[in-house]
Design a protein around this motif. Structure first.
Motif, PDB file in Angstrom:
ATOM      1  N   HIS B  28       0.830  -1.217   0.000  1.00 31.14           N
ATOM      2  CA  HIS B  28       0.000   0.000   0.000  1.00 31.14           C
ATOM      3  C   HIS B  28       0.867   1.272   0.000  1.00 31.14           C
ATOM      4  CE1 HIS B  28       0.989  -0.882   4.175  1.00 31.14           C
ATOM      5  NE2 HIS B  28       0.812   0.402   4.428  1.00 31.14           N
ATOM      6  N   LEU B  29       2.168   1.111   0.341  1.00 32.90           N
ATOM      7  CA  LEU B  29       3.081   2.269   0.333  1.00 32.90           C
ATOM      8  C   LEU B  29       3.729   2.487  -1.041  1.00 32.90           C
ATOM      9  CD1 LEU B  29       4.785   1.788   3.820  1.00 32.90           C
ATOM     10  CD2 LEU B  29       3.027   3.461   3.216  1.00 32.90           C
ATOM     11  N   GLY B  30       3.649   1.480  -1.911  1.00 32.23           N
ATOM     12  CA  GLY B  30       4.213   1.621  -3.252  1.00 32.23           C
ATOM     13  C   GLY B  30       3.116   1.824  -4.287  1.00 32.23           C
ATOM     14  N   ILE B  31       3.459   1.615  -5.552  1.00 34.58           N
ATOM     15  CA  ILE B  31       2.467   1.763  -6.628  1.00 34.58           C
ATOM     16  C   ILE B  31       2.305   0.409  -7.303  1.00 34.58           C
ATOM     17  CG2 ILE B  31       2.035   2.796  -8.894  1.00 34.58           C
ATOM     18  CD1 ILE B  31       3.630   5.249  -7.849  1.00 34.58           C
ATOM     19  N   VAL B  32       1.089  -0.116  -7.269  1.00 36.22           N
ATOM     20  CA  VAL B  32       0.827  -1.434  -7.844  1.00 36.22           C
ATOM     21  C   VAL B  32       0.278  -1.281  -9.265  1.00 36.22           C
ATOM     22  CG1 VAL B  32      -0.533  -3.569  -7.608  1.00 36.22           C
ATOM     23  CG2 VAL B  32       0.394  -2.445  -5.557  1.00 36.22           C
ATOM     24  N   LEU B  51      12.596  -0.104  -6.905  1.00 36.70           N
ATOM     25  CA  LEU B  51      12.647  -1.522  -6.589  1.00 36.70           C
ATOM     26  C   LEU B  51      11.333  -2.105  -7.111  1.00 36.70           C
ATOM     27  CD1 LEU B  51      14.485  -3.547  -4.854  1.00 36.70           C
ATOM     28  CD2 LEU B  51      12.541  -3.513  -3.309  1.00 36.70           C
ATOM     29  N   ILE B  52      11.437  -3.168  -7.886  1.00 36.58           N
ATOM     30  CA  ILE B  52      10.240  -3.766  -8.465  1.00 36.58           C
ATOM     31  C   ILE B  52       9.976  -5.088  -7.744  1.00 36.58           C
ATOM     32  CG2 ILE B  52       9.189  -4.641 -10.595  1.00 36.58           C
ATOM     33  CD1 ILE B  52      11.103  -2.698 -12.095  1.00 36.58           C
ATOM     34  N   TYR B  53       8.762  -5.229  -7.221  1.00 37.11           N
ATOM     35  CA  TYR B  53       8.393  -6.390  -6.399  1.00 37.11           C
ATOM     36  C   TYR B  53       7.252  -7.117  -7.100  1.00 37.11           C
ATOM     37  CZ  TYR B  53       6.668  -8.816  -2.160  1.00 37.11           C
ATOM     38  OH  TYR B  53       6.252  -9.740  -1.235  1.00 37.11           O
ATOM     39  N   VAL B  54       7.434  -8.397  -7.349  1.00 36.27           N
ATOM     40  CA  VAL B  54       6.422  -9.152  -8.093  1.00 36.27           C
ATOM     41  C   VAL B  54       5.382  -9.720  -7.119  1.00 36.27           C
ATOM     42  CG1 VAL B  54       6.006 -11.090  -9.660  1.00 36.27           C
ATOM     43  CG2 VAL B  54       8.060  -9.689  -9.933  1.00 36.27           C
ATOM     44  N   LEU B  55       4.115  -9.350  -7.347  1.00 33.25           N
ATOM     45  CA  LEU B  55       3.023  -9.813  -6.479  1.00 33.25           C
ATOM     46  C   LEU B  55       2.395 -11.099  -7.006  1.00 33.25           C
ATOM     47  CD1 LEU B  55       1.353  -6.322  -5.905  1.00 33.25           C
ATOM     48  CD2 LEU B  55       3.000  -7.501  -4.435  1.00 33.25           C
ATOM     49  N   SER B  56       2.311 -11.207  -8.337  1.00 32.80           N
ATOM     50  CA  SER B  56       1.772 -12.431  -8.945  1.00 32.80           C
ATOM     51  C   SER B  56       2.235 -12.497 -10.383  1.00 32.80           C
ATOM     52  CB  SER B  56       0.241 -12.435  -8.887  1.00 32.80           C
ATOM     53  OG  SER B  56      -0.271 -11.424  -9.723  1.00 32.80           O
ATOM     54  N   GLY B  57       2.181 -13.697 -10.948  1.00 29.91           N
ATOM     55  CA  GLY B  57       2.621 -13.886 -12.322  1.00 29.91           C
ATOM     56  C   GLY B  57       4.124 -14.027 -12.415  1.00 29.91           C
ATOM     57  N   LYS B  58       4.654 -13.848 -13.610  1.00 33.10           N
ATOM     58  CA  LYS B  58       6.104 -14.007 -13.788  1.00 33.10           C
ATOM     59  C   LYS B  58       6.642 -13.016 -14.812  1.00 33.10           C
ATOM     60  CE  LYS B  58       7.979 -17.737 -12.695  1.00 33.10           C
ATOM     61  NZ  LYS B  58       8.510 -19.066 -12.420  1.00 33.10           N
ATOM     62  N   VAL B  59       7.838 -12.507 -14.517  1.00 38.38           N
ATOM     63  CA  VAL B  59       8.496 -11.569 -15.434  1.00 38.38           C
ATOM     64  C   VAL B  59       9.882 -12.125 -15.778  1.00 38.38           C
ATOM     65  CG1 VAL B  59       7.292  -9.665 -14.275  1.00 38.38           C
ATOM     66  CG2 VAL B  59       9.685 -10.114 -13.704  1.00 38.38           C
ATOM     67  N   GLN B  60      10.483 -11.551 -16.817  1.00 40.55           N
ATOM     68  CA  GLN B  60      11.877 -11.891 -17.099  1.00 40.55           C
ATOM     69  C   GLN B  60      12.691 -10.616 -17.251  1.00 40.55           C
ATOM     70  OE1 GLN B  60      11.834 -14.220 -20.699  1.00 40.55           O
ATOM     71  NE2 GLN B  60      11.555 -12.440 -22.026  1.00 40.55           N
ATOM     72  N   ASN B  61      13.934 -10.703 -16.841  1.00 38.81           N
ATOM     73  CA  ASN B  61      14.877  -9.603 -16.953  1.00 38.81           C
ATOM     74  C   ASN B  61      15.906 -10.006 -17.999  1.00 38.81           C
ATOM     75  OD1 ASN B  61      16.507  -7.402 -16.554  1.00 38.81           O
ATOM     76  ND2 ASN B  61      17.086  -7.901 -14.457  1.00 38.81           N
ATOM     77  N   LYS B  62      15.892  -9.304 -19.131  1.00 39.71           N
ATOM     78  CA  LYS B  62      16.830  -9.604 -20.215  1.00 39.71           C
ATOM     79  C   LYS B  62      17.674  -8.384 -20.499  1.00 39.71           C
ATOM     80  CE  LYS B  62      14.740 -13.184 -23.047  1.00 39.71           C
ATOM     81  NZ  LYS B  62      14.429 -13.563 -24.437  1.00 39.71           N
ATOM     82  N   MET B  63      18.711  -8.572 -21.292  1.00 38.67           N
ATOM     83  CA  MET B  63      19.461  -7.408 -21.743  1.00 38.67           C
ATOM     84  C   MET B  63      19.786  -7.540 -23.231  1.00 38.67           C
ATOM     85  SD  MET B  63      23.429  -7.668 -20.558  1.00 38.67           S
ATOM     86  CE  MET B  63      23.894  -6.335 -21.634  1.00 38.67           C
ATOM     87  N   ALA B 109      12.739   6.485  -1.243  1.00 35.44           N
ATOM     88  CA  ALA B 109      12.081   7.160  -0.121  1.00 35.44           C
ATOM     89  C   ALA B 109      11.024   6.258   0.522  1.00 35.44           C
ATOM     90  CB  ALA B 109      11.455   8.471  -0.602  1.00 35.44           C
ATOM     91  N   GLN B 110      10.261   5.551  -0.323  1.00 29.90           N
ATOM     92  CA  GLN B 110       9.239   4.644   0.211  1.00 29.90           C
ATOM     93  C   GLN B 110       9.875   3.494   0.979  1.00 29.90           C
ATOM     94  OE1 GLN B 110       7.409   3.968  -3.582  1.00 29.90           O
ATOM     95  NE2 GLN B 110       5.748   5.444  -3.222  1.00 29.90           N
ATOM     96  N   LEU B 111      11.005   3.001   0.472  1.00 35.87           N
ATOM     97  CA  LEU B 111      11.691   1.912   1.176  1.00 35.87           C
ATOM     98  C   LEU B 111      12.194   2.367   2.540  1.00 35.87           C
ATOM     99  CD1 LEU B 111      13.695   0.256  -1.755  1.00 35.87           C
ATOM    100  CD2 LEU B 111      11.750  -0.728  -0.536  1.00 35.87           C
ATOM    101  N   LYS B 112      12.705   3.596   2.606  1.00 39.92           N
ATOM    102  CA  LYS B 112      13.172   4.127   3.894  1.00 39.92           C
ATOM    103  C   LYS B 112      12.022   4.194   4.906  1.00 39.92           C
ATOM    104  CE  LYS B 112      17.201   6.812   2.520  1.00 39.92           C
ATOM    105  NZ  LYS B 112      17.758   8.162   2.280  1.00 39.92           N
ATOM    106  N   GLU B 113      10.859   4.577   4.397  1.00 46.49           N
ATOM    107  CA  GLU B 113       9.660   4.626   5.229  1.00 46.49           C
ATOM    108  C   GLU B 113       9.342   3.221   5.769  1.00 46.49           C
ATOM    109  OE1 GLU B 113       6.674   6.700   2.876  1.00 46.49           O
ATOM    110  OE2 GLU B 113       5.136   6.134   4.352  1.00 46.49           O
ATOM    111  N   ILE B 114       9.452   2.232   4.890  1.00 45.51           N
ATOM    112  CA  ILE B 114       9.173   0.848   5.285  1.00 45.51           C
ATOM    113  C   ILE B 114      10.183   0.357   6.323  1.00 45.51           C
ATOM    114  CG2 ILE B 114       9.056  -1.553   4.441  1.00 45.51           C
ATOM    115  CD1 ILE B 114       8.028  -0.361   1.755  1.00 45.51           C
TER     116      ILE B 114
END
Lengths: 231, 231
Positions: B28-32, B51-63, B109-114
């Motif tokens: 609730h402190l971040g943006i979903v 910081l990207i946090y996965v709540l559901s599903g799956k992602v891939q990080n490529k370059m 900033a949000q992480l510091k709050e957490i």
């Protein structure tokens, strides 16, 4: 000056990574110890959870593989950290002083205390860990894409870009880099390294002297980084 | 149950790594945001630190590599994080939803709050980053020590140990692993992978079916992991 993490992508020697300077102010909260050159800081199987912070000198983090070989993970100098905070049942890595050095040990509880005083320290520690993971990710890609001979050429070229000092029409990389160290860093067999260096010397592209590598023909060296293999 | 980081050393698929469950309480402190399968979450060059946090599903990080090739860094599923917090001038990596997914973005900033509310979260995030760097370090050693054919054998053996379900005298690894994915994970050419799988099938050691690999002879498979090369 803002640190650019792209530098980690181009890093040639796995050493120290992102420097955590801010932690210097908090060494009185940890335990500082000094080590003679060659002495063991941690041994395989040591399990006390710690963050290890290097105050001076240089250490190396190596591991023993399943089949008993020694493998270098990375070097760590002043302001670098070694994360031993988390439990591992089979931790085969160990840290050795490769120079006389002074290091500070922090426990999780001590770090929490520090974060209460300076909440930026967390991000500094994360940056160091992140910079390592970036370097290792890029190394994997390097190993997938390039032939061992070209990887050595790329290593020397990278060293010249990052550490080269212009002297006349040449560049000097003033580092004591033995073939053994180049082999440990790159994972390339020392015989191959010897052949590559011999080839580059014969072509008058580089010259190896005690304590330094002189790059006489940087343009030609750069061209070779795009080849499929050297010979 | 205490998480054992030795598991990262033995990891076969670079996926999610250490799961940061505690962060769920703070979304609730971040943006979903939600993403459809195949859509871009970040693009090469995106520079907003997050910081990207996965709540559901799956992602891939490529370059995208210098020479324009696509390289997989890792997959990330529920409770995994992707660190995009730090500035990079040439960030060629990008994150794509490979399933319908929901992710939460946190700023520094949000992480510091957490962290003010829960000072363990820091260590949780560090653990995830550390587990990645451990996996990548081990991959480098794997690539240095083993022939590509043996690396595929070791991958299948590792999958059987970590995911194998006993069925009669065999084990089933119920994963939809295409040769392309195996190639992306291991860096081994798909032609080599095809040959290795063909060889193992012919020897009746494994059997590849839709959505699963059946291991009929785990002892023989294990023996092959100690060979210098497969053929």
């Amino acid at each position: 000056m803002k640190y650019d993490f792209s530098d980690e992508v181009a890093r040639t020697i796995p050493d120290t990574f992102y420097p955590v300077e801010r932690l210097q102010k908090f060494t009185h909260l940890g335990i500082v110890k000094s080590y003679a050159k060659g002495s063991a800081i941690t041994l395989p199987g040591d399990s006390e959870p710690m963050l290890i912070y290097v105050l001076s000198g240089k250490v190396q983090n190596k591991m023993v593989t399943e089949d008993g070989r020694e493998k270098l993970h990375y070097f760590c100098g002043k302001n670098g950290i070694l994360c031993k905070l988390f439990p591992m049942n089979h931790d085969n890595s160990y840290i050795t002083a490769i120079e006389k050095c002074s290091v500070c040990f922090f426990t999780e509880a001590q770090l929490k205390e520090i974060f209460q005083i300076d909440d930026n320290i967390f991000f500094e520690i994360l940056k160091n860990t992140f910079s390592k993971s970036l370097y290792f990710m890029m190394q994997i890609i390097e190993m997938e894409l390039f032939n061992p001979t070209i990887r050595i050429v790329r290593l020397i070229y990278g060293l010249c870009i990052s550490n080269g000092i212009p002297v006349g029409n040449s560049y000097e990389v003033r580092l004591e880099l033995s073939q053994r160290t180049i082999s440990e860093i790159s994972g390339v067999h020392h015989v191959t390294i010897s052949k590559v260096l011999g080839y580059l010397e014969k072509q008058k592209i580089i010259e190896k002297k005690k304590g330094k590598i002189i790059i006489h023909d940087l343009d030609r060296l750069k061209e070779l980084t795009f080849e499929k293999h050297l010979f």
